[in-house]
Design a protein around this motif. Structure first.
Motif, mmCIF file in Angstrom:
data_model
loop_
_atom_site.group_PDB
_atom_site.id
_atom_site.type_symbol
_atom_site.label_atom_id
_atom_site.label_comp_id
_atom_site.label_asym_id
_atom_site.label_seq_id
_atom_site.Cartn_x
_atom_site.Cartn_y
_atom_site.Cartn_z
ATOM 1 N N GLU A 124 0.835 -1.200 0.000
ATOM 2 C CA GLU A 124 0.000 0.000 0.000
ATOM 3 C C GLU A 124 0.870 1.250 0.000
ATOM 4 O O GLU A 124 0.627 2.204 -0.761
ATOM 5 N N GLU A 127 2.497 -2.892 -11.118
ATOM 6 C CA GLU A 127 1.423 -3.516 -11.902
ATOM 7 C C GLU A 127 0.841 -4.720 -11.176
ATOM 8 O O GLU A 127 -0.382 -4.860 -11.048
ATOM 9 N N MET A 166 2.639 1.574 -3.431
ATOM 10 C CA MET A 166 1.761 2.070 -4.490
ATOM 11 C C MET A 166 1.467 3.554 -4.313
ATOM 12 O O MET A 166 1.390 4.302 -5.297
ATOM 13 N N GLN A 173 2.540 6.565 -6.967
ATOM 14 C CA GLN A 173 1.547 7.498 -7.494
ATOM 15 C C GLN A 173 1.977 8.943 -7.276
ATOM 16 O O GLN A 173 1.764 9.796 -8.141
ATOM 17 N N ASP A 227 -6.209 -5.535 -5.509
ATOM 18 C CA ASP A 227 -7.585 -5.491 -6.006
ATOM 19 C C ASP A 227 -8.261 -6.847 -5.831
ATOM 20 O O ASP A 227 -9.425 -6.939 -5.418
ATOM 21 N N GLN A 271 -0.969 -3.777 -7.730
ATOM 22 C CA GLN A 271 -2.335 -3.301 -7.924
ATOM 23 C C GLN A 271 -3.283 -4.462 -8.182
ATOM 24 O O GLN A 271 -4.399 -4.513 -7.661
#
Length: 309
Positions: free
Chosen positions: A13, A72, A16, A20, A79, A75
């Motif tokens: 987390e 990639e 990522m 971002q 998800d 995520q």
């Protein structure tokens, strides 16, 4: 290849969020943690993956192509795990449009209808499955996961408070109940020893008032003659109305049966009170349905205090 046990969802987390934002300070602010925590997470993740993810350019941390590859898949896996948790909660019936509520029979007169009406205002699409039973039965169903929450008497229950949350609603006194035709003097307290020759009806073992019934007559020093045991309080009061026998009941039943059943306060040695409460699993305290039920329970409890009950 075996995945290092130190690669956690929390590290992914943070990773990522950094990818971002591209900046440790902005990442820390967004996640509500310190810069040091972000840096440590990125550094240990790099160690756990066992290949370089970043290079330093001055004071900046710049992602390498390997970091974009990991992003990639990170995520994708987060998800998928989110969907897995959501489906798991659906299977368990948590946070969905249906709630399984258990209650004592005696609470269906006033308490349960008020709670349900309030919950329908808060969550209009919520469907409720209502199960009625004894204290013992309802608690067993809650423990086994067949009910989401129950309304029971704490006084007569052995509850694992490390596992369950209990939200008290109100306290209720126990009275001696007799048919109006018996002509008892209700201005006096009832000494159970004076009723040694009377017949009694009782709820079956496991119900909220059963233990209190047994304890009261133990204090009185005699075994009452019980002519019938039943499995709900309404049937028991119908027998009292018909003159089959006397019984002990909670005061919350008074308003419904005040024209046909007399209630006498118990003398001091036999007096007892039930604490009625909503009980549910502690690990489900953030479930939206249970939050709505708890909120309505607190409001109901305050209303009773204001009304002087």
């Amino acid at each position: 290849m075996k995945i290092d046990v130190d690669i956690t969802f929390r590290k992914l987390e943070i990773f990522m969020a950094f990818m971002q934002r591209g900046n440790i300070a902005r990442t820390a602010e967004a996640l509500g943690i310190s810069n040091v925590s972000v840096h440590r997470a990125l550094h240990t993740l790099e160690e756990n993956v066992r290949c370089p993810l970043f290079i330093h350019q001055g004071r900046n941390l710049v992602p390498l192509p390997a970091a974009h590859t990991l992003l990639e898949y990170s995520q994708e896996v987060t998800d998928m795990m989110s969907r897995g948790i959501e489906e798991t909660r659906k299977t368990a019936g948590i946070g969905q449009g249906r709630m399984r509520l258990g209650t004592l029979y005696s609470l269906t007169l006033e308490t349960v209808p008020q709670l349900i009406m309030g919950m329908k205002i808060r969550r209009p699409d919520l469907e409720l499955d209502l199960t009625m039973g004894s204290n013992q039965t309802l608690l067993s169903k809650l423990e086994e996961g067949f009910l989401d929450a129950i309304l029971i008497s704490l006084t007569d229950s052995e509850i694992d408070m490390s596992r369950f949350e209990a939200l008290p609603l109100f306290k209720d006194d126990i009275f001696l109940a007799a048919p109006v035709a018996s002509g008892l003097d209700t201005s006096h307290y009832a000494d159970l020893r004076d009723f040694r020759q009377h017949k009694f009806v009782s709820l079956a073992e496991g119900f909220a008032t059963y233990h209190g019934f047994q304890e009261a007559f133990h204090v009185a020093g005699f075994e009452p003659e019980i002519v019938m045991r039943v499995n709900d309080i309404f049937s028991m009061l119908s027998l009292v109305q018909a003159g089959v026998g006397l019984t002990l009941i909670p005061g919350r039943m008074k308003r419904v049966y005040e024209n046909t059943v007399q209630l006498m306060k118990l003398a001091a040695p036999y007096q007892m009170r039930q604490t009625l409460a909503i009980v549910f699993e502690r690990n489900r305290e953030h479930d939206p349905n249970l939050l709505a039920l708890a909120a309505e329970g607190r409001m109901y409890s305050r209303q009773r205090v204001t009304a002087g009950f």
